[in-house]
Design a protein around this motif. Structure first.
Motif, mmCIF file in Angstrom:
data_model
loop_
_atom_site.group_PDB
_atom_site.id
_atom_site.type_symbol
_atom_site.label_atom_id
_atom_site.label_comp_id
_atom_site.label_asym_id
_atom_site.label_seq_id
_atom_site.Cartn_x
_atom_site.Cartn_y
_atom_site.Cartn_z
ATOM 1 N N ALA A 155 0.816 -1.226 0.000
ATOM 2 C CA ALA A 155 0.000 0.000 0.000
ATOM 3 C C ALA A 155 0.844 1.268 0.000
ATOM 4 N N ARG A 156 2.037 1.162 -0.550
ATOM 5 C CA ARG A 156 2.904 2.333 -0.595
ATOM 6 C C ARG A 156 3.742 2.298 -1.867
ATOM 7 N N SER A 157 4.084 3.451 -2.381
ATOM 8 C CA SER A 157 4.969 3.591 -3.536
ATOM 9 C C SER A 157 6.191 4.401 -3.122
ATOM 10 N N ARG A 158 7.261 4.275 -3.893
ATOM 11 C CA ARG A 158 8.390 5.164 -3.624
ATOM 12 C C ARG A 158 7.985 6.628 -3.823
ATOM 13 N N ASN A 159 6.964 6.861 -4.622
ATOM 14 C CA ASN A 159 6.559 8.234 -4.903
ATOM 15 C C ASN A 159 6.019 8.937 -3.663
ATOM 16 N N ASP A 160 5.087 8.295 -2.957
ATOM 17 C CA ASP A 160 4.599 8.929 -1.731
ATOM 18 C C ASP A 160 5.608 8.781 -0.595
ATOM 19 N N GLN A 161 6.443 7.752 -0.687
ATOM 20 C CA GLN A 161 7.454 7.539 0.346
ATOM 21 C C GLN A 161 8.489 8.659 0.347
ATOM 22 N N VAL A 162 9.039 8.969 -0.819
ATOM 23 C CA VAL A 162 10.066 10.012 -0.879
ATOM 24 C C VAL A 162 9.460 11.382 -0.584
ATOM 25 N N GLY A 163 8.206 11.576 -0.983
ATOM 26 C CA GLY A 163 7.543 12.830 -0.642
ATOM 27 C C GLY A 163 7.413 13.000 0.854
ATOM 28 N N THR A 164 7.097 11.916 1.543
ATOM 29 C CA THR A 164 6.990 11.951 2.999
ATOM 30 C C THR A 164 8.344 12.216 3.635
ATOM 31 N N ASP A 165 9.352 11.493 3.180
ATOM 32 C CA ASP A 165 10.703 11.665 3.724
ATOM 33 C C ASP A 165 11.181 13.100 3.594
ATOM 34 N N THR A 166 10.976 13.660 2.403
ATOM 35 C CA THR A 166 11.462 15.018 2.140
ATOM 36 C C THR A 166 10.767 16.029 3.025
ATOM 37 N N GLU A 170 9.373 34.474 10.467
ATOM 38 C CA GLU A 170 7.924 34.325 10.273
ATOM 39 C C GLU A 170 7.616 33.631 8.956
ATOM 40 N N ARG A 171 8.381 33.962 7.930
ATOM 41 C CA ARG A 171 8.151 33.362 6.608
ATOM 42 C C ARG A 171 8.390 31.853 6.655
ATOM 43 N N LEU A 172 9.423 31.429 7.359
ATOM 44 C CA LEU A 172 9.684 29.994 7.493
ATOM 45 C C LEU A 172 8.546 29.290 8.217
ATOM 46 N N GLY A 173 7.976 29.971 9.212
ATOM 47 C CA GLY A 173 6.833 29.386 9.902
ATOM 48 C C GLY A 173 5.659 29.191 8.971
ATOM 49 N N ASP A 174 5.457 30.144 8.076
ATOM 50 C CA ASP A 174 4.368 30.038 7.108
ATOM 51 C C ASP A 174 4.636 28.905 6.118
ATOM 52 N N VAL A 175 5.880 28.802 5.659
ATOM 53 C CA VAL A 175 6.248 27.707 4.757
ATOM 54 C C VAL A 175 6.051 26.361 5.444
ATOM 55 N N SER A 176 6.400 26.306 6.709
ATOM 56 C CA SER A 176 6.317 25.055 7.458
ATOM 57 C C SER A 176 4.898 24.495 7.488
ATOM 58 N N ARG A 177 3.900 25.370 7.459
ATOM 59 C CA ARG A 177 2.514 24.908 7.471
ATOM 60 C C ARG A 177 2.204 24.074 6.224
ATOM 61 N N ARG A 178 2.788 24.464 5.086
ATOM 62 C CA ARG A 178 2.524 23.716 3.857
ATOM 63 C C ARG A 178 3.495 22.550 3.679
ATOM 64 N N VAL A 179 4.618 22.607 4.371
ATOM 65 C CA VAL A 179 5.508 21.443 4.407
ATOM 66 C C VAL A 179 4.852 20.318 5.182
ATOM 67 N N ASN A 180 4.137 20.677 6.237
ATOM 68 C CA ASN A 180 3.652 19.681 7.196
ATOM 69 C C ASN A 180 2.309 19.070 6.797
ATOM 70 N N ILE A 181 2.232 18.626 5.557
ATOM 71 C CA ILE A 181 1.055 17.931 5.027
ATOM 72 C C ILE A 181 1.524 16.584 4.480
ATOM 73 N N SER A 182 0.840 15.524 4.850
ATOM 74 C CA SER A 182 1.309 14.170 4.538
ATOM 75 C C SER A 182 0.815 13.665 3.178
ATOM 76 N N PRO A 183 1.767 13.215 2.327
ATOM 77 C CA PRO A 183 1.377 12.543 1.090
ATOM 78 C C PRO A 183 1.342 11.018 1.246
ATOM 79 N N LEU A 184 1.711 10.522 2.424
ATOM 80 C CA LEU A 184 1.802 9.080 2.619
ATOM 81 C C LEU A 184 0.431 8.436 2.426
ATOM 82 N N GLY A 185 0.382 7.429 1.563
ATOM 83 C CA GLY A 185 -0.877 6.776 1.238
ATOM 84 C C GLY A 185 -1.419 7.179 -0.112
#
Length: 461
Positions: free
Chosen positions: A108-119, A183-198
Motif C-alpha cells: 500500500a505504498r509507492s516510492r513516490n509517496d514515500q520520498v515525498g513523505t521523507d522530504t 515568520e516566513r519559514l513558519g508560514d512555509v512550514s505549514r505547507r511542508v507539514n502535510i502528509s502525502p503518505l498513502g
C-alpha cells in the motif's frame, strides 16, 4: 557487466552499469535515511492497525527498522550504488534482518509517496533548526544594538552620505529582516507539514489504509486531498527555497556593509584575527573572508531556486524521474543557509569591533545635516520647498569655500534667511539631528530604545 534489476521481473535484461550509476540517488538521498526509517515505522504501524498485516508482523517491521537506524548511526550500514536509492537500501536490509516479513513493508505504498513523505519530514526538521539559528543571529544583533543606542553612524542612500543614524537603529533594520525570515519559514512550514503518505504511485491504493493515522503518528497537520497532487507537488520545496534565498539576500546585504566598513576608506569596523585571513603576498592585509563567502554563497541558493522552478515548469502529472533532482539543491541550500547564519553570527559576536571614535568623526565630515537646516526653517514658517532650495544654495557655496555647515558664522546664516538664530548650531549637531527624528520607527534615541524592547518581546514569541 550488467546490474541485476531490483524492482521487477518485467525486464529481460539488467541495467547497463553506467546507466545504473546515472540513475542512482543513494549518493545523496542517504541524507533522508532517518526520516525514511521514521516514515516506514509509521507505515508499518498503520498496516498492523488496519489489519493489512498482523500485529506481530508490524512489531517485527518496526523493530527491524529501528535496528537499521542504530546500524546507520554506528556506521555499519553504508549502502552503495547497487542499492539505487535509500528506500531500496532500507527494504533490502530489513528483509535480511526480519526475513520475508520485510517484503510486506511496501504494501500500500509507492516510492513516490514515500520520498515525498521523507522530504517533508526532513525539511520540517531543518526549518526548525534554521529558525533557531535565526534567533541566535537576531540575539547577537540586539546585544550589539543595546550597547550602541547613542553611537552614531553615517546613513546612506545611493551609497552617498544621507543622514546620521543611531548604530542601534541600523542594526535593528537587519533584526527586522531576520524577523520576517523567521515568520516566513513558519508560514512555509505549514505547507511542508502535510502528509502525502498513502497517495501511492499516483492514484491511491486498493488496501484499506488509514492516512490520518500515519499523519498523526508523524505529527503532520493534515493530509493531501488529491493523490496526484500529493506525489507530484514540490511547491513546499520551492517556497522554502524562496525563503532561503531571502535569508541569504539579507545576510549578503549585511556582509556587503561589513566589507565596506572594514575597508581603509571607511574604517568603521576592525576585523579580529579569529574571523579574517591574510594575503599570500601582501603582509599588511586583513581580508573579510567570512562576509565575502556569505555574499558569494548567496548565488548558489538562488541557483537552486531557479533550478527547481525549471524542473517543475513542464512536468505533466504525476511523478516523473526529474523530481529526483529536487534533493541535492534542497540539501545544499539548507546546509548553506545554516552555515552562513552560523558564520555571520560568530562574526558579529566575536569577529568585529565598531570603531566608535571613527564613527563619531565620520558623522561630522559631511553635509548630512542639510535636511535639518531645511526643517529648521520650515518649523519657523518658511515653506519647505523654499527652505530646501535655500539650503541647496548654501551647501553649494560652502563646498566652494571648503566649509561644512557647522563652520558657517551666524552672520552667514542670517544672510541666507533672517529666521536663523544661535540655536541653529545645536539643531544641526549630529547627536541632535539623530535625537530629533522621534517619529515612530525613526532613528531617534527614544524610538530606538522602544524598538529594542519590542524586539526582545518578538524574540520570546
Amino acid at each position: 557487466m550488467t546490474k541485476e534489476q531490483t524492482w521487477s521481473q518485467r525486464f529481460e535484461s539488467a541495467l547497463h552499469p553506467a546507466i545504473a550509476l546515472f540513475n542512482a540517488s543513494i549518493g545523496f538521498d542517504i541524507e533522508l535515511i532517518e526520516y525514511d526509517l521514521t516514515g516506514s515505522q509509521a507505515h508499518a504501524k498503520m498496516l498492523a492497525h488496519t489489519g493489512i498485516i498482523s500485529s506481530e508482523e508490524g512489531e517485527q517491521l518496526v523493530t527491524g527498522l529501528e535496528e537499521i537506524r542504530q546500524e546507520y548511526r554506528q556506521g555499519t550500514f553504508q549502502p552503495g550504488v547497487d542499492a539505487e536509492d535509500v528506500h531500496f537500501a532500507v527494504e533490502k536490509r530489513l528483509t535480511e534482518i526480519v526475513g520475508d516479513v520485510g517484503k510486506k513493508l511496501h504494501t500500500a505504498r509507492s516510492r513516490n509517496d514515500q520520498v515525498g513523505t521523507d522530504t517533508r519530514l526532513y525539511l520540517r526538521d531543518q526549518i526548525q533548526q534554521i529558525k533557531g539559528e535565526l534567533r541566535e543571529f537576531q540575539g547577537v544583533l540586539l546585544d550589539i544594538a543595546e550597547k550602541n543606542v547613542e553611537t552614531l553612524i553615517p546613513g546612506y542612500t545611493h551609497l552617498q552620505r544621507a543622514q546620521p543614524l543611531s548604530l542601534a537603529h541600523h542594526l535593528l533594520a537587519y533584526f527586522q529582516m531576520a524577523q520576517r525570515d523567521w515568520e516566513r519559514l513558519g508560514d512555509v512550514s505549514r505547507r511542508v507539514n502535510i502528509s502525502p503518505l498513502g497517495c501511492g504511485a499516483l492514484a491511491g491504493t486498493t488496501f484499506p489504509i488509514d492516512r490520518h493515522y500515519t499523519a498523526k503518528l508523524l505529527d503532520f497537520d493534515d493530509i493531501y486531498a488529491n493523490s496526484l497532487d500529493g506525489v507530484s507537488d514540490r511547491d513546499f520545496a520551492i517556497e522554502f527555497l524562496c525563503a532561503a534565498s531571502l535569508i541569504m539576500v539579507h545576510l549578503s546585504r549585511l556582509a556587503e556593509e561589513v566589507i565596506l566598513w572594514s575597508s581603509e576608506e571607511f574604517r568603521f569596523v576592525t576585523l579580529k584575527d579569529s574571523c579574517a585571513t591574510g594575503s599570500s603576498i601582501m603582509p599588511q592585509k586583513k581580508n573579510p573572508d567570512v562576509p565575502e563567502l556569505v555574499r558569494g554563497k548567496t548565488g548558489r541558493v538562488f541557483g537552486h531556486l531557479q533550478a527547481m522552478l525549471v524542473i517543475m515548469k513542464g512536468l505533466p502529472l504525476a511523478y516523473n524521474k526529474d523530481l529526483q533532482e529536487d534533493k541535492e539543491g534542497l540539501f545544499d541550500s539548507v546546509n548553506t543557509v545554516k552555515a552562513s547564519l552560523e558564520a555571520m553570527t560568530i562574526l558579529l559576536r566575536e569577529g568585529l569591533e565598531f570603531r566608535t571614535q571613527r564613527l563619531a568623526e565620520a558623522v561630522t565630515e559631511d553635509f548630512s545635516n542639510a535636511t535639518d537646516v531645511a526643517d529648521y526653517l520650515a518649523a519657523r514658517g518658511v515653506p519647505f520647498r523654499e527652505a530646501y532650495n535655500l539650503v541647496g544654495k548654501v551647501v553649494k557655496t560652502s563646498i566652494a569655500a571648503g566649509k561644512l555647515l557647522k563652520d558657517l558664522e551666524l552672520s552667514e546664516w542670517q544672510q541666507l534667511h533672517p529666521a536663523f538664530a544661535e540655536d541653529i548650531y545645536e539643531a544641526i549637531s549630529p547627536r541632535q539631528v539623530v535625537a530629533a527624528r522621534n517619529s515612530h520607527g525613526g532613528t531617534g534615541f527614544v524610538q530606538v530604545s522602544k524598538a529594542l524592547i519590542a524586539a526582545r518581546v518578538q524574540m520570546d514569541q
